[in-house]
Design a protein around this motif. Structure first.
Motif, PDB file in Angstrom:
ATOM      1  N   THR A  90       0.848  -1.182   0.000  1.00  0.00           N
ATOM      2  CA  THR A  90       0.000   0.000   0.000  1.00  0.00           C
ATOM      3  C   THR A  90       0.888   1.237   0.000  1.00  0.00           C
ATOM      4  N   GLU A  91       0.355   2.324  -0.543  1.00  0.00           N
ATOM      5  CA  GLU A  91       1.082   3.593  -0.549  1.00  0.00           C
ATOM      6  C   GLU A  91       1.071   4.238   0.843  1.00  0.00           C
ATOM      7  N   GLU A  92       0.073   3.862   1.648  1.00  0.00           N
ATOM      8  CA  GLU A  92      -0.035   4.417   2.998  1.00  0.00           C
ATOM      9  C   GLU A  92       1.092   3.850   3.864  1.00  0.00           C
ATOM     10  N   ARG A  93       1.856   4.709   4.487  1.00  0.00           N
ATOM     11  CA  ARG A  93       2.977   4.270   5.317  1.00  0.00           C
ATOM     12  C   ARG A  93       2.551   4.201   6.774  1.00  0.00           C
ATOM     13  N   VAL A  94       2.807   3.059   7.396  1.00  0.00           N
ATOM     14  CA  VAL A  94       2.527   2.856   8.816  1.00  0.00           C
ATOM     15  C   VAL A  94       3.780   2.287   9.467  1.00  0.00           C
ATOM     16  N   LYS A  95       3.958   2.580  10.748  1.00  0.00           N
ATOM     17  CA  LYS A  95       5.105   2.023  11.483  1.00  0.00           C
ATOM     18  C   LYS A  95       4.717   0.711  12.138  1.00  0.00           C
ATOM     19  N   ASN A  96       3.622   0.711  12.858  1.00  0.00           N
ATOM     20  CA  ASN A  96       3.168  -0.461  13.592  1.00  0.00           C
ATOM     21  C   ASN A  96       2.025  -1.130  12.838  1.00  0.00           C
ATOM     22  N   THR A  97       1.492  -2.187  13.380  1.00  0.00           N
ATOM     23  CA  THR A  97       0.381  -2.896  12.755  1.00  0.00           C
ATOM     24  C   THR A  97      -0.925  -2.159  13.023  1.00  0.00           C
ATOM     25  N   VAL A  98      -1.713  -1.970  11.958  1.00  0.00           N
ATOM     26  CA  VAL A  98      -3.014  -1.314  12.053  1.00  0.00           C
ATOM     27  C   VAL A  98      -4.066  -2.291  11.534  1.00  0.00           C
ATOM     28  N   PHE A 116      -1.605 -10.145  16.373  1.00  0.00           N
ATOM     29  CA  PHE A 116      -0.455  -9.254  16.182  1.00  0.00           C
ATOM     30  C   PHE A 116      -0.122  -8.545  17.486  1.00  0.00           C
ATOM     31  N   GLY A 117       1.143  -8.441  17.809  1.00  0.00           N
ATOM     32  CA  GLY A 117       1.576  -7.741  19.007  1.00  0.00           C
ATOM     33  C   GLY A 117       1.480  -6.232  18.825  1.00  0.00           C
ATOM     34  N   GLY A 118       0.825  -5.556  19.730  1.00  0.00           N
ATOM     35  CA  GLY A 118       0.722  -4.093  19.700  1.00  0.00           C
ATOM     36  C   GLY A 118      -0.080  -3.531  18.544  1.00  0.00           C
ATOM     37  N   ALA A 119      -1.041  -4.265  18.034  1.00  0.00           N
ATOM     38  CA  ALA A 119      -1.846  -3.790  16.906  1.00  0.00           C
ATOM     39  C   ALA A 119      -2.829  -2.711  17.358  1.00  0.00           C
ATOM     40  N   GLU A 120      -3.004  -1.718  16.511  1.00  0.00           N
ATOM     41  CA  GLU A 120      -3.939  -0.626  16.768  1.00  0.00           C
ATOM     42  C   GLU A 120      -5.184  -0.845  15.910  1.00  0.00           C
ATOM     43  N   ASP A 138       8.069  -1.323  11.766  1.00  0.00           N
ATOM     44  CA  ASP A 138       8.284  -1.447  13.209  1.00  0.00           C
ATOM     45  C   ASP A 138       7.173  -2.255  13.877  1.00  0.00           C
ATOM     46  N   TRP A 139       6.608  -3.205  13.158  1.00  0.00           N
ATOM     47  CA  TRP A 139       5.483  -3.963  13.699  1.00  0.00           C
ATOM     48  C   TRP A 139       5.928  -4.779  14.908  1.00  0.00           C
ATOM     49  N   GLY A 140       4.990  -5.111  15.744  1.00  0.00           N
ATOM     50  CA  GLY A 140       5.297  -5.792  17.000  1.00  0.00           C
ATOM     51  C   GLY A 140       5.355  -7.297  16.892  1.00  0.00           C
ATOM     52  N   GLY A 141       5.392  -7.846  15.694  1.00  0.00           N
ATOM     53  CA  GLY A 141       5.425  -9.296  15.531  1.00  0.00           C
ATOM     54  C   GLY A 141       4.052  -9.902  15.739  1.00  0.00           C
TER      55      GLY A 141
END
Length: 188
Positions: A90-98, A116-120, A138-141
């Motif tokens: 995707t063109e949308e940039r995210v650091k963590n899992t959404v 997913f760890g730390g998913a928003e 930077d996803w939380g695994g």
């Protein structure tokens, strides 16, 4: 009369030139305008008390710079029983899992986020019943001890319509009976 022609001819030509330029600009603007996107197909609401992975349709998108992250997440969710619709970037940039979807499918969002760890969790106004998983660099695994089922507060789930389902009605018992040959027809 000659004076009228000398004045009218340039004015008429100028008016035609302005009209031609306006038409060319209008045509170019409409030619280069992006095509309208089709309206999404609304979901089908099914009565369900407990949401399980096989009830959730997921699109997994890589919003980070780590190659293969969406495929890795797709394999994990597919193994758990989720229905994977697409996997890609995707063109949308995210650091963590959404985890993104309609608020009416909150139970499906919570179930997906548990993998997913730390998913928003984010809500949007989609009407197609899908859940998007955006994974970033930077996803939380993966989550420790994901949920196997989640109670539905509404008692229903909005799922994408099945494009392969036929819209032709199946024959009823009386219609099926009328197509069988009678004893007279069999003897002939």
């Amino acid at each position: 009369m000659r004076l009228f022609r000398l004045i009218a001819t340039p004015i008429v030509l100028l008016a035609l030139l302005v009209t031609l330029l306006w038409a060319a600009q209008w045509g170019w603007r409409n030619l280069t305008e992006p095509l309208p996107t089709p309206e999404p197909t609304p979901c089908v609401t099914q009565p369900i008390d407990v949401i399980k992975p096989e009830n959730v349709s997921v699109r997994i998108l890589n919003g980070g710079f780590t190659t293969g992250l969406a495929g890795k997440a797709a394999k994990r969710l597919e193994t758990a029983g989720f229905q994977i619709l697409t996997t890609g970037n995707t063109e949308e940039r995210v650091k963590n899992t959404v985890i993104r979807g309609n608020a009416e499918n909150q139970a499906a969002l919570e179930l997906t986020a548990s993998y997913f760890g730390g998913a928003e969790i984010q809500n949007d106004q989609r009407v197609d019943g899908t859940v998007d998983v955006l994974v970033g660099s930077d996803w939380g695994g993966f989550g420790e001890g994901p949920l196997k089922k989640v109670e539905s507060e509404t008692g229903s789930l909005c799922v994408p319509p099945d494009p392969e389902s036929s819209t032709t009605p199946t024959p009823t018992a009386s219609e099926s009976a009328s197509t069988e040959p009678t004893e007279k027809e069999e003897g002939e």
